[in-house]
Scaffold this active site. Structure first.
Site, PDB file in Angstrom:
ATOM      1  NE  ARG A 164      45.993  45.351  38.525  1.00  0.00           N
ATOM      2  CZ  ARG A 164      45.609  44.208  37.941  1.00  0.00           C
ATOM      3  NH1 ARG A 164      46.194  43.039  38.236  1.00  0.00           N
ATOM      4  NH2 ARG A 164      44.658  44.219  37.025  1.00  0.00           N
ATOM      5  CG  ASP A 193      47.279  45.493  35.009  1.00  0.00           C
ATOM      6  OD1 ASP A 193      46.266  46.113  34.635  1.00  0.00           O
ATOM      7  OD2 ASP A 193      47.344  44.257  35.038  1.00  0.00           O
ATOM      8  CG  HIS A 254      44.996  44.898  31.902  1.00  0.00           C
ATOM      9  ND1 HIS A 254      44.547  44.845  33.195  1.00  0.00           N
ATOM     10  CD2 HIS A 254      44.267  43.974  31.216  1.00  0.00           C
ATOM     11  CE1 HIS A 254      43.589  43.922  33.302  1.00  0.00           C
ATOM     12  NE2 HIS A 254      43.403  43.392  32.116  1.00  0.00           N
ATOM     13  CD  GLU A 318      40.462  40.927  32.835  1.00  0.00           C
ATOM     14  OE1 GLU A 318      39.558  40.489  33.559  1.00  0.00           O
ATOM     15  OE2 GLU A 318      41.503  41.432  33.273  1.00  0.00           O
TER      16      GLU A 318
END
Ligand code: ACM
Length: 767
Positions: A164, A193, A254, A318
């Protein structure tokens, strides 16, 4: 913490540590009478080459801290520090004995790692000497202690998300230096990611050519990756400090950055862009395509060669299953393998990845979601969603690392949202993190050894620079280090806080930023009152507060806060916290304003329920970009919440939703009083007053402010920009306005019974 005495004649300066404290707290520590004097004649005595390497490492550190240049020797001399490996010792392999006497110091251990940790503890017994370069002949008195030490847990880790936001090799090395002093031994490097791929893979150059660049406009492109040489440099640096580097290649979700580079790895091949928003992308690697497994195998081969750690993290968290549900190939594979559903397909995927890792003698770690469809016997689990996954896995005989978000997520707020810099959300103040015990009662007695330890995770959505990263890491990571090392029975928060006071000046010497509890209490910095107001302040853990009321910044000589402050006239209050060594926190400035009631409108006629809503299409980043003549759609909404768009939360933001929204009308105030308003919208006007002017770039958490209002109808205007700034879509906020009276605890939503608009065709002003 230390005293200095100067002997004029000999030009000799003696520095004494009067407060010996070690963090993490050792297993047992006995303070004895007397001290060892380290001076220019002191040397290291070691009994083998490996021990000598440790001595040489600390020669440099001691030189940095004291100016003394110690020699090393394999002959025992007087006035020496012994670093001795002794395989017959009854100690954990990371443990050590540290004994200081008048004439020598002895550190013994079964391993070099133990010696390293023993020497780290010794360094913590030194006094802090700020300006030793001016001292010609220094002697350092080290208090006599008798320490036996070994860790509570094998895994004492920290995760850094470099996807990020990217962090340089220099930044990482700086942290590794300090982590080693805390006896942290795992650095979990979250390299991949949706928002960026950050490690060079020679066979797949587009991973970094395309996958490491986020943003389409030149001005907003975010770029960065580590070459394989960078990785080797970090791994070697960490190794010297006995820190294993665990890479994470997050899959099958991701993975948007991978798909941007190699779209053929998606179930439906099309053009993909790296995700610019935070949140989770539903485009993932296709489990039904054989070329995906070949890709994963090739990437793992290159990564496995770079990272000597026995553990390899493969993510697995996720994973939206939408692509797989819609994919013929995935559905065919589910049938062929006799799988129940897409969760089992993920288990199939993970099991194949684990086989690839086994070829390289690596043990697989995955996030706890991978338990959903079942895991192999040899899978290791990192439990982040809470402890439940970790408990289940440990009870079934899997090794587990605990990283439950509510305790050890370092991207969460460590104090009140009202005063802290923007964080992800959540609340993990220092004591909550410190008190965390990684062995929940629900783990059976004979399964507890499966808890390898714990780890603090720093996700970097809101952590966009080095300063804020360190601010989020420390001191909570020090608390995590203590939980990882110190036996539960020896942990004590007050003792920890005392020792932390010794560590703050050490952090200063490393030039590391850290959190100082800020003055909390009032939830707004704009406090309106009618006659007088009393403001109580508090901090997340005890620390002195200082303040001024004359507009100047507080200093160490300013008034100390001892009780709630009472104000009878308009005042600018500046309040800060100060640590025992004199470092002052960020200053909080509050405008405390004596204000008469704002009178309600008298001319409001012909009112009907609801507000007028005017929307102007476009992506505006601030209100000034809106021109009066822009074409607008005007209609009426019955309730403020009708201004919300419908969207797929956190996943997709529709470009057609970008717009400026003006809500105008009247708010009916039920009784006279000082009112607080709370909102994530850009501006809230009441009457002619701008009550909320949300200036932070990311409008994620509500702002609050106050105003004195007379009962009756007041003009209301809400302005809201639907945009994306710094990865945050304001579409994800609920459009609402909340209010409370001064002494009420809870906010209430301004509902349909409180809002009105004038029932005429009157034009709405734009600003
Ligand atoms: C995670 O926080 N998604 C592991």
């Amino acid at each position: 913490m230390f005293s200095i005495s100067c002997h004029e004649k000999e030009k000799r300066v003696t520095v004494v540590n009067t407060n010996p404290r070690i963090t993490p707290m050792p297993l047992s520590l006995l303070e004895k009478e007397g001290s060892f004097t380290m001076d220019k004649k002191t040397s290291f005595y070691t009994n083998n080459i490996e021990a000598r390497k440790i001595a040489l490492f600390f020669v440099d550190i001691i030189n940095e801290k004291t100016g003394l240049q110690l020699q090393t020797s394999d002959v025992k001399k007087e006035n020496s520090i012994h670093l001795l490996i002794d395989s017959s010792l009854e100690l954990d392999e990371e443990g050590y004995f540290l004994k200081t006497y008048e004439d020598h110091i002895s550190i013994t251990s079964r391993t070099t790692k133990g010696l390293f940790y023993g020497a780290q503890s010794l360094i913590q017994l030194f006094p802090l000497i700020p300006n030793h370069s001016f001292i010609e002949d220094i002697e350092v008195k080290i208090p006599s202690v008798d320490i036996k030490d070994e860790p509570a847990f094998k895994w004492r880790g920290v995760l850094l998300d470099v996807s990020r936001h990217f962090f340089t090799v220099e930044f990482i090395k700086k942290q590794l230096d300090f982590l080693a002093t805390l006896k942290i031994n795992k650095f979990h490097w979250h390299l991949t990611d949706d928002q960026g791929w950050r490690i060079e893979i020679k066979q797949y150059p587009k991973l970094t050519e395309i996958g490491a660049k986020r943003g389409s406009k030149k001005s907003t492109v975010y770029h960065g990756f580590y070459t394989q040489e960078d990785v080797k440099e970090v791994v070697a640096y960490a190794k010297e400090r006995f820190i294993d580097v665990i890479p994470e290649f997050d899959m099958p979700g991701h993975a948007k950055a991978i798909l941007a580079a190699y779209p053929e790895l998606a179930c439906e091949e099309k053009h993909f862009e790296i995700r610019e928003l935070w949140g989770v992308d539903y485009n993932i690697l296709c489990a039904g395509k054989e070329e995906v497994y070949i890709f994963v195998e090739n990437v793992i081969r290159e990564m496995a060669a770079l990272f000597p750690s026995i553990y390899f993290h493969v993510g697995g968290d996720e994973v939206p299953k939408r692509n797989w549900k819609e994919s013929e190939l995935c559905q065919k594979l589910i049938k062929k393998e006799g799988l129940k559903d897409e969760k089992e397909l993920q288990s199939y995927f993970m099991a194949r990845v684990e086989e690839m890792l086994h070829i390289h003698n690596k043990k697989m770690i995955g996030w706890d979601e991978i338990l959903e469809g079942g895991i192999t016997e040899t899978t290791n689990i990192m439990s982040w969603q809470g402890e439940i996954g970790g408990i289940k896995a440990a009870n079934e005989g899997h090794d587990v690392i605990m990283t439950p978000l509510d305790y050890v997520y370092l991207n969460f707020y460590q104090g009140s949202k009202h005063v802290e810099p923007m964080a992800f959300g959540g609340h993990t103040p220092l004591q909550k993190t410190y008190d965390y015990n990684p062995i929940p009662d629900a783990i059976e007695e004979n399964k507890r050894h499966h808890i390898l330890g714990l780890q603090g995770n720093l996700w970097a959505e809101q952590t966009d620079n080095d300063h804020i990263a360190e601010y989020q890491l420390y001191p909570r990571l020090i608390a995590i280090a203590e939980t990882g090392w110190t036996m539960e029975k020896n942990k004590n928060f007050n003792s920890f806080l005392n020792r932390l006071n010794n560590l703050y000046p050490v952090l200063d010497t490393y030039e590391i930023s850290y959190h100082i509890p800020l003055p909390e209490g009032p939830s707004s910095d704009h406090i309106v009152f009618l006659d007088s107001v009393i403001l109580p302040f508090k901090t997340t853990h005890p620390v002195k507060m200082i303040y001024t009321t004359d507009g100047s910044d507080p200093t160490n000589h300013s008034s100390e806060y001892t009780e709630a402050l009472k104000f009878k006239k308009t005042t600018i209050l500046k309040i800060a916290s100060v640590l025992p060594h004199g470092k002052i926190s960020k200053v909080r400035t509050l405008n405390i304003v004596k204000q008469p009631y704002l009178q309600p409108v008298t001319e409001a006629m012909n009112l009907s329920p609801g507000l007028k809503i005017k929307t102007i299409k476009g992506h505006f980043v601030n209100i000034d970009q809106i021109q009066r003549e822009m074409p607008a759609e005007v209609s009426i909404i019955k309730n403020i919440k009708e201004a919300n768009n419908t969207f797929d939360w956190g996943h997709e933001v529709k470009k057609e939703n970008f717009r400026a929204v003006f809500l105008e009308g009247y708010i009916d105030i039920p009784e006279d009083g000082v009112y607080y308003f709370s909102s994530t919208q850009d501006q809230i006007w009441i009457g002619d007053q701008l009550v909320i002017d949300y200036k932070k770039t990311i409008k994620k958490h509500p702002e609050e402010s106050s105003i004195a209002l007379k009962k009756g109808k007041h003009k209301l205007k809400i302005i809201y920009l639907n945009n994306i700034i710094k990865g945050w879509a304001s579409d994800w906020n609920t459009v609402e306005l909340k209010f409370r009276k001064e002494f009420d605890e809870e906010y209430k939503v301004v509902n349909e019974n409180m809002i009105f608009h004038q029932n005429t065709k009157g034009a709405l002003s734009l600003k």
